[in-house]
Design a protein around this motif. Structure first.
Motif: not given
Length: 176
Positions: A20, A57, A151
């Motif tokens: 991420s 993200g 993430g």
């Protein structure tokens, strides 16, 4: 890219490294080309037999409710406007407390830091965070630290058109 967090997962057939990334821009407007270039770079250095997945993200909307007591000589409406300007994301030239560049991937938000920023404004006598939670949490929740996963990116845009990207409620009492 500001930050990255990787986790090793099992797809059912082979291992996958999911990365991420926290990009400097708003994740909702991330160009597919930028992620494709990151995927290609990760694929060039991956271990044989392992897949790589590069994803932006995940934004996590926060809800924050502050009750502020203004000093007797201050206009309460003007103080409320100053507090909103201080905390809202703002612009690149005048970033606010919740500007995307300040909210990184997996970075917790300490409610005490928000309270301290508001308390530092002239004309503020007292500040209390009456609610501090994720937008998806029950209304009665008040956390001292708003944590997000590795993430995830905390966001508080305070945009009525996008309530899932956070909301800010400021109640100002006292003043004149």
């Amino acid at each position: 890219m500001q930050r990255a967090a990787a986790t090793r997962e099992w797809s059912g057939s082979w291992p996958v490294v999911r990365t991420s990334v926290g990009l400097a821009a708003d994740p909702a407007t991330v160009e597919a080309d930028r992620l494709d270039r990151l995927r290609a770079a990760a694929d060039d250095v991956r271990m044989l037999g392992t897949e790589v997945a590069v994803v932006a993200g995940i934004p996590v909307g926060l809800f924050l409710q502050l009750t502020v007591c203004a000093t007797p000589t201050v206009d309460a409406d003007a103080l409320r406007g100053q507090i909103l300007a201080l905390l809202r994301p703002g612009t690149v030239r005048r970033p606010g407390f919740f500007h995307p560049d300040r909210m990184g991937l997996g970075t917790p938000v300490y409610v005490s830091a928000v309270v301290a920023a508001v308390a530092a404004l002239p004309g503020v006598d007292r500040v209390e965070a009456t609610q501090a939670r994720r937008v998806t949490d029950p209304a009665s929740v008040r956390l001292d630290v708003l944590t997000v996963g590795p993430g995830e990116i905390p966001v508080l845009d305070d945009d009525p058109a996008q309530p899932s990207r956070g909301r800010l409620d400021v109640i100002v009492g006292g003043g004149r």
